[in-house]
Design an enzyme around this catalytic site. Structure first.
Site, PDB file in Angstrom:
ATOM      1  N   THR A 125     -10.912  13.867  34.411  1.00 29.96           N
ATOM      2  CA  THR A 125     -11.712  12.691  34.072  1.00 29.96           C
ATOM      3  C   THR A 125     -13.199  12.990  34.208  1.00 29.96           C
ATOM      4  O   THR A 125     -13.596  13.850  35.016  1.00 29.96           O
ATOM      5  CB  THR A 125     -11.330  11.518  35.008  1.00 29.96           C
ATOM      6  N   ASP A 126     -14.014  12.258  33.460  1.00 30.05           N
ATOM      7  CA  ASP A 126     -15.478  12.416  33.600  1.00 30.05           C
ATOM      8  C   ASP A 126     -15.958  11.939  34.970  1.00 30.05           C
ATOM      9  O   ASP A 126     -17.066  12.250  35.394  1.00 30.05           O
ATOM     10  CB  ASP A 126     -16.219  11.677  32.476  1.00 30.05           C
ATOM     11  N   GLU A 127     -15.084  11.186  35.680  1.00 31.67           N
ATOM     12  CA  GLU A 127     -15.500  10.652  36.981  1.00 31.67           C
ATOM     13  C   GLU A 127     -15.725  11.755  38.020  1.00 31.67           C
ATOM     14  O   GLU A 127     -16.361  11.518  39.038  1.00 31.67           O
ATOM     15  CB  GLU A 127     -14.489   9.614  37.490  1.00 31.67           C
ATOM     16  N   TYR A 153     -10.372   8.463  44.317  1.00 32.52           N
ATOM     17  CA  TYR A 153      -9.712   8.834  43.060  1.00 32.52           C
ATOM     18  C   TYR A 153     -10.400  10.043  42.429  1.00 32.52           C
ATOM     19  O   TYR A 153      -9.760  11.074  42.153  1.00 32.52           O
ATOM     20  CB  TYR A 153      -9.737   7.649  42.071  1.00 32.52           C
ATOM     21  N   LYS A 157      -9.161  14.008  41.820  1.00 28.61           N
ATOM     22  CA  LYS A 157      -9.105  14.673  40.506  1.00 28.61           C
ATOM     23  C   LYS A 157      -9.957  15.947  40.512  1.00 28.61           C
ATOM     24  O   LYS A 157      -9.571  16.970  39.945  1.00 28.61           O
ATOM     25  CB  LYS A 157      -9.590  13.718  39.397  1.00 28.61           C
TER      26      LYS A 157
END
Ligand SMILES: NC(=O)c1ccc[n+]([C@@H]2O[C@H](COP(=O)([O-])OP(=O)(O)OC[C@H]3O[C@@H](n4cnc5c(N)ncnc54)[C@H](O)[C@@H]3O)[C@@H](O)[C@H]2O)c1
Length: 324
Positions: A125-127, A153, A157
Site C-alpha cells: 500500500t502507499d500508506e 496497519y 505492511k
C-alpha cells in the site's frame, strides 16, 4: 499456469480473481481465504463455480496448512492480497495485524522458497510511505521514498515489504511488490469510507468525517489496480517495487459530498468527528515507473466511476446490510 490468490474473498482479491479467470481462461486458480469478517464467498459470484477455480479456506500464517497446500498444488505464481486492512481496527487491535500482515507473508515466502515458484507478488500500500504535506501538492511518493509508516496497519505492511525484499536478496526468490493507493469499487466491506457513507446516507444517519475532512487520498478504480498487478506478475522485474496510482487526488470531504449529491441527501448530514490518531494528511503516488516499464496507466477517473459505484451499493443493499 497455476496461481494461488490469497485474500480471494476480500474486496480487491475477489476482483482480481474474477479478472484473472476472465482474461487468462486457460489458467488454474486456487483462491485461499480465511473468511474473516471482511471476506465473503459472495464476492466471488460466478467465479466460485468456474471449473478453473477452486476455493480453499485457510490461514496464510498456518505453516503446516500452507506446506501441505503448496506440496499438493505446485503453484507457478502466488499473489498475496490476504491481510487485515482497516486502519481503525489496527489502532484498537494491533496484534491481529502482526499475525496476518507480517507472519502471514513470511510463511508464504518460506513455503515458496521450499517448493519454488515463478513469482511471489506482495500487495502492499502507499500508506507505507507515511504522509505528504498538504501545502506541497507537487510532491509524490516514488518507489525510492523512505518507508515512514504511521499506523500499526501501515507499519505491518511496511514490515512485510522488507521481508519480501529480504527473500529476494538473501535467497534470490523471484518477488515483486506493488504499492497502490486507495481503491474504490463494488464489494468493499462497509467499514471503509465509500460504502460506509452510502450506508449512513441511505438511512438518513449522520456521516462521520474525521477532523475537517481535508485529508487527501489518491483514488484508483479496483479494475485499474487489478490490471496493474497482472502486468507486474507477467512482466515486472524480480526484486522490484512498483507504485500504482491514478493521479486522482480528492479530499475525504469531496468524496462524502459527492455521495450525498448522488443520493439527493443534504450536506447537513455530515458530522465532523474527532480525528483518527496519527491520521496521515495526504497520499499521492508517482506511478511513472509502472508506465515506463510495463506500459500501465489507469484508465478510470473517480468523477465518472463514483456514481456507478454508489449505485451498485444502493442496488445491492442485501449484500452489504448482512455485513454490518
Ligand atoms: N483497499 C484499499 O484501498 C487498498 C489499497 C492499497 C493496498 N491494499 C491492500 O490490498 C490487500 C487487499 O485489501 P482489501 O481492501 O481487499 O482488504 P479486505 O479486508 O477486503 O480483504 C482481505 C481479505 O483477506 C482475508 N484474510 C485476512 N487475514 C487472512 C489470513 N491470515 N489468511 C487468509 N486470508 C486472510 C480476509 O478474510 C479478506 O477476505 C491488502 O493487502 C491491503 O493491504 C488495499
Amino acid at each position: 499456469m497455476k496461481l494461488l490468490i490469497t485474500g480471494a474473498a476480500g474486496f480487491i482479491g475477489s476482483h482480481f480473481t474474477k479478472y484473472w479467470l476472465e482474461n487468462y481462461p486457460g489458467d488454474l486458480v486456487v483462491g485461499l481465504d480465511l473468511l474473516t469478517y471482511a471476506g465473503s464467498l459472495k464476492n466471488l459470484g460466478e467465479a466460485e463455480r468456474d471449473p478453473h477455480f477452486q476455493f480453499v479456506q485457510g490461514d496464510i500464517s498456518d505453516r503446516i496448512r500452507m506446506d501441505k497446500l503448496f506440496c499438493q498444488e505446485r503453484f507457478d505464481l502466488v499473489v498475496n492480497f490476504a491481510a487485515e486492512s482497516h486502519v481503525d481496527r489496527s489502532i484498537s487491535h494491533p496484534d491481529q495485524f502482526m499475525r496476518a500482515n507480517i507472519l502471514g507473508p513470511q510463511v508464504l515466502l518460506e513455503t515458496c522458497r521450499k517448493y519454488g515458484v515463478g513469482r511471489y507478488h506482495q500487495i502492499s500500500t502507499d500508506e507505507v510511505y507515511g504522509s505528504l504535506p498538504l501545502e506541497r501538492p507537487d510532491s509524490f511518493f516514488t518507489e525510492e521514498s523512505p518507508l515512514c509508516a504511521s499506523s500499526p496497519y501501515s507499519a505491518s505492511k511496511a514490515s512485510a515489504d522488507l521481508m519480501v525484499l529480504a527473500y529476494y536478496h538473501t535467497y534470490q526468490l523471484p518477488v515483486t511488490i506493488s504499492r497502490c493507493s486507495n481503491n474504490y469499487g463494488t464489494n468493499q466491506y462497509p467499514e471503509k469510507l465509500i460504502p460506509r457513507m452510502v450506508f449512513c446516507a441511505l438511512r438518513g444517519e449522520p456521516l462521520p468525517v474525521y477532523g475537517t475532512g481535508e485529508n487527501i487520498r489518491d483514488w484508483i478504480s479496483v479494475t485499474d489496480h487489478c490490471e496493474a498487478v497482472a502486468r507486474i506478475l507477467l512482466a515486472g522485474r524480480p526484486g522490484e517495487v512498483y507504485n500504482i496510482g491514478a493521479h486522482d487526488e480528492k479530499t475525504n470531504l469531496w468524496v462524502v459530498k459527492e455521495i450525498l449529491r448522488e443520493l439527493g441527501r443534504p450536506e447537513s448530514l455530515i458530522s465532523f468527528v474527532a480525528d483518527r490518531p496519527g491520521h496521515d494528511l495526504r497520499y499521492a503516488i508517482d506511478s511513472g515507473k509502472s508506465y515506463r516499464e510495463l506500459g500501465w496507466k489507469a484508465k478510470h477517473r473517480m468523477e465518472e466511476e463514483l456514481p456507478k459505484v454508489v449505485e451498485w451499493y444502493c442496488r445491492n443493499q442485501d449484500w452489504w446490510e448482512k455485513k454490518q
